[in-house]
Design an enzyme around this catalytic site. Sequence first.
Site, PDB file in Angstrom:
ATOM      1  N   GLU A  53     -90.908  31.016  -7.555  1.00 52.52           N
ATOM      2  CA  GLU A  53     -89.926  30.093  -8.140  1.00 52.52           C
ATOM      3  C   GLU A  53     -90.571  28.776  -8.569  1.00 52.52           C
ATOM      4  O   GLU A  53     -90.219  28.181  -9.591  1.00 52.52           O
ATOM      5  CB  GLU A  53     -88.811  29.827  -7.115  1.00 52.52           C
ATOM      6  CG  GLU A  53     -87.707  28.912  -7.590  1.00 52.52           C
ATOM      7  CD  GLU A  53     -86.944  29.473  -8.788  1.00 52.52           C
ATOM      8  OE1 GLU A  53     -86.308  30.521  -8.660  1.00 52.52           O
ATOM      9  OE2 GLU A  53     -87.021  28.852  -9.872  1.00 52.52           O
ATOM     10  N   LYS A  58     -96.401  28.858 -18.419  1.00 50.26           N
ATOM     11  CA  LYS A  58     -95.000  28.885 -17.975  1.00 50.26           C
ATOM     12  C   LYS A  58     -94.111  29.652 -18.963  1.00 50.26           C
ATOM     13  O   LYS A  58     -93.243  30.414 -18.547  1.00 50.26           O
ATOM     14  CB  LYS A  58     -94.507  27.452 -17.774  1.00 50.26           C
ATOM     15  CG  LYS A  58     -95.160  26.788 -16.544  1.00 50.26           C
ATOM     16  CD  LYS A  58     -94.926  25.306 -16.528  1.00 50.26           C
ATOM     17  CE  LYS A  58     -95.472  24.674 -15.254  1.00 50.26           C
ATOM     18  NZ  LYS A  58     -95.511  23.201 -15.330  1.00 50.26           N
TER      19      LYS A  58
HETATM   20  N1  HSE Z   1     -99.028  19.729 -13.989  1.00 54.06           N
HETATM   21  C1  HSE Z   1     -97.761  20.375 -13.953  1.00 54.06           C
HETATM   22  C2  HSE Z   1     -96.779  19.545 -14.769  1.00 54.06           C
HETATM   23  C3  HSE Z   1     -97.314  20.519 -12.534  1.00 54.06           C
HETATM   24  O1  HSE Z   1     -97.099  18.402 -15.088  1.00 54.06           O
HETATM   25  O2  HSE Z   1     -95.709  20.049 -15.103  1.00 54.06           O
HETATM   26  C4  HSE Z   1     -96.078  21.350 -12.344  1.00 54.06           C
HETATM   27  O3  HSE Z   1     -96.290  22.683 -12.731  1.00 54.06           O
END
Ligand code: HSE
Length: 406
Positions: free
Chosen positions: A122, A198
Amino acid sequence: MTYVAVLGFGTVGSGVVEIINNNSFINKAGGELTVKAILDIRDFTDSPYAQLFTKDFDAILNDKEISIVVETIGGINPAYEYTLKALKSGKSVVTSNKELVATYGAELMRVARENNAVYLFEASVGGGIPIIRPLNNCLAANDIEEIMGILNGTTNYILTQMIKNGVSFEKALSDAQEKGYAERNPEADIEGHDTCRKIAILSALSYGKQIDSNLIPTEGITKITLEDVAYAQSMDCAIKLIGYSKKVNGGVYARVSPMMLSKDHPLAGVEDVFNAILVKGSATGDVMFYGKGAGKMPTASAVVADCIDIVKHKSLGAPFWEDGGELVFDIDFEDNFYLRVAAGDKQRCESAAQAVFGKVRWLDSNEKEVAFVTGKMTDKAFKEGVEKFETLVGSENILGKIRVLI
Ligand code: HSE
């Protein structure tokens, strides 16, 4: 009692230990969680948890009492090897490691199933925002058609600081690092790779198959200037780094790029370290998820929630997808595009723009440059147009190029 081992005592790992140790509500969640071991190559002799530290992964692997391994090391090595070994020994693994999930998610979920364990992640997308579980469960009755999101807290923080407070890129980045938002190597944030991983995870979960995140066209925010920001504002737009994917015939179209979004767009007002994800379901239409996308406690919150889920529900219906997803690169989807060009001879440059792109919208500019927005065109037509335009005005004179959603 459920015993947990935490691999990696960095920003997220230390937050996980803190939450588990400080929250009695976990007792109400169907069983108590206890951190039994913490693996890190560094020494933490002054930590209140000093007695829990080990440098020996095998000691954790062979400890029959430990049933959940939290992997917050990040990166591929040694996280992949440790995760595989833990799952093969029947331990469930919970992670915030987007690179690992985006690269080996299908394999690791399959190994988990084969060994009566689960692999939960998650925290890998959107930090503290619930997004993986809602996509997997609450929206299960939908065909997910499209996903569009601000998926990186660091870059959104940098853009907000540049736009709202006139802070330089370098200063905003070092603030983001200090606040614990940025990756160990912040290039992953600012060059768009983190967003790319992502969107690859969300796409695999939504459309059912792993896609190769290395092949997703990805552009970060390093070329965005305060001039671009000013032009965007003159059109009532905000510049955001957007991860986008769409289910199309034969596979998935995906990309990561900065976009100028009209202030009316639901993602345009998302600022600072906040992330937001807009998901289009076949039955629900648009659904939006919003919250803090990076930082120690929001991300640790999502990790610990996965641990609680394992204790409470044995994680029945854990996310799962297979290998073999295909990326599609040319679709007939059309957008507008902004171009900013250094122009010794403004009139010549304007004629060239009109000759290549037809009717364009001119933006107010100073005497040394021109800026305009094209009509709607496909990615392919824009790319070909830019190549032609470069031959007329010189590629070195193209100062900015951003997709526009107005
Ligand atoms: N480096 C990532 C960001 C951390 O700034 O979103 C969270 O995944």
